[in-house]
Design an enzyme around this catalytic site. Structure first.
Site, PDB file in Angstrom:
ATOM      1  N   HIS A  63       0.846  -1.196   0.000  1.00 31.37           N
ATOM      2  CA  HIS A  63       0.000   0.000   0.000  1.00 31.37           C
ATOM      3  C   HIS A  63       0.878   1.241   0.000  1.00 31.37           C
ATOM      4  O   HIS A  63       2.086   1.161   0.178  1.00 31.37           O
ATOM      5  CB  HIS A  63      -0.996  -0.024   1.169  1.00 31.37           C
ATOM      6  N   ASP A  67       5.476   4.975   5.039  1.00 33.23           N
ATOM      7  CA  ASP A  67       6.434   4.069   5.687  1.00 33.23           C
ATOM      8  C   ASP A  67       6.619   2.762   4.908  1.00 33.23           C
ATOM      9  O   ASP A  67       7.411   1.910   5.308  1.00 33.23           O
ATOM     10  CB  ASP A  67       6.038   3.787   7.147  1.00 33.23           C
ATOM     11  N   HIS A 140      -7.585  -1.576   5.357  1.00 35.44           N
ATOM     12  CA  HIS A 140      -6.626  -0.651   5.970  1.00 35.44           C
ATOM     13  C   HIS A 140      -6.970   0.823   5.722  1.00 35.44           C
ATOM     14  O   HIS A 140      -6.111   1.697   5.814  1.00 35.44           O
ATOM     15  CB  HIS A 140      -5.223  -0.975   5.437  1.00 35.44           C
ATOM     16  N   HIS A 269       5.747  -5.183  11.697  1.00 32.16           N
ATOM     17  CA  HIS A 269       5.082  -3.882  11.816  1.00 32.16           C
ATOM     18  C   HIS A 269       4.761  -3.619  13.294  1.00 32.16           C
ATOM     19  O   HIS A 269       3.614  -3.390  13.686  1.00 32.16           O
ATOM     20  CB  HIS A 269       3.806  -3.863  10.955  1.00 32.16           C
TER      21      HIS A 269
END
Ligand code: ZN
Length: 309
Positions: A63, A67, A140, A269
């Site tokens: 995505h 980051d 998300h 993550h």
């Protein structure tokens, strides 16, 4: 096949964990490396490993949050000066092409190798007979994909002794049988390759998911996977917060692994609010739900051995 973590933190870089990136090393399988996400300073992280940027063949972006992509233009530019002359293909959600073309062109970056950019939708995004990569949407807030990488089964070993017993001398017929082809002999009889090959060697399956809330597609992607890489931004019990920020907890990641029948789970993550000690606790907590859980660390490598036939 090995999975090397280059960055395992959430959101912003921290001393302990850089932002997300991982390298699926396919050096024995195809002499190349596939990157999954490319957070800022991924190229600096690579300097601390034995990875050769010229070996990077494909880059899969989950995505477009910073980051996960701010390291991409720099890495692609540097690769030109690191002996990279073979094509690189970048897969990612809609927008990845504009992002890359804009950042490369306004910085005057010239790549000495062909760059192919493929904006993906759900479904099979790559298949060359050796590896198939499928993508499904996760949950998300922005478009975020999970990838399922499936290695083709390998044919069984040739049972040469059995062929000789059947009166077939070594030669081109052996090669055809080995590649799974049926062979008609001069006398009209047919050799079925399955009679002269050992059991097939099952290919490996890896699921690498972008950031997500707990969702059904995560389970589909991880079905019977040898390894599931799932985010765990929060500890168990923080489900309300995870939901609010479109992330998952350790318990939810473990739940996906269990429902999918995955053999191994690796959590990544990890929020910088969890220091070294607290992240050990995250791991212990996840193992309480799913025993075969590991915690990603920057530069940790997971080996995915071949299946025994
Ligand atoms: Zn994100």
């Amino acid at each position: 096949m090995e999975l090397l973590f280059l960055g395992t933190g959430a959101g912003i870089p921290a001393k302990l964990r850089n932002v997300t990136s991982m390298a699926l090393k396919l050096l024995d399988e195809r002499g190349s490396v596939w990157l999954f996400d490319c957070g800022e300073a991924t190229q600096h992280q690579i300097l601390h490993t034995s990875l050769k940027p010229r070996r990077i063949e494909k880059i899969f972006i989950t995505h477009l949050h910073g980051d996960h992509i701010y390291g991409l233009p720099g890495l692609l530019s540097s690769r030109s000066f690191q002996g990279g002359d073979s094509e690189v293909e970048v897969f990612g959600p809609k927008g990845i092409e504009l992002y890359l073309k804009t950042s490369l062109s306004i910085s005057g970056s010239y790549l000495k190798y062909p760059l192919k950019i493929t904006e993906i939708e759900e479904g099979v995004v790559f298949d060359d007979g050796q590896f198939r990569v499928e993508a499904l949407l996760l949950d998300h807030g922005i478009t975020s994909y999970g990838y399922r990488i499936t290695e083709a089964d390998r044919p069984g070993t040739l049972l040469a002794g059995k062929l000789e017993e059947a009166g077939i001398p070594p030669g081109p017929i052996y090669k055809k049988i080995k590649s799974g082809e049926k062979v008609t002999l001069e006398n009209g009889s047919i050799l079925d390759p399955s009679d002269y090959l050992g059991p097939r060697q099952k290919g490996r399956i890896v699921a690498i998911l972008g950031d997500t809330r707990y969702c059904e597609n995560a389970i589909r992607l991880a079905k019977d996977a040898d390894l599931l890489v799932h985010e765990a931004t929060f500890a168990a019990g923080e489900e309300a917060m995870a939901h609010e920020y479109f992330h998952s907890t350790t318990a939810q990641a473990a739940g996906v692994a269990i429902k999918a029948g995955a053999k191994k789970l690796c959590l990544t993550h990890i929020s910088s609010r969890y220091d070294r000690h607290a992240s050990r606790e995250l791991l212990e907590e996840a193992r309480g739900f799913f025993e075969s859980t590991d915690l990603a660390e920057d530069f940790k490598e997971i080996v995915l051995p071949l299946h025994q036939p």
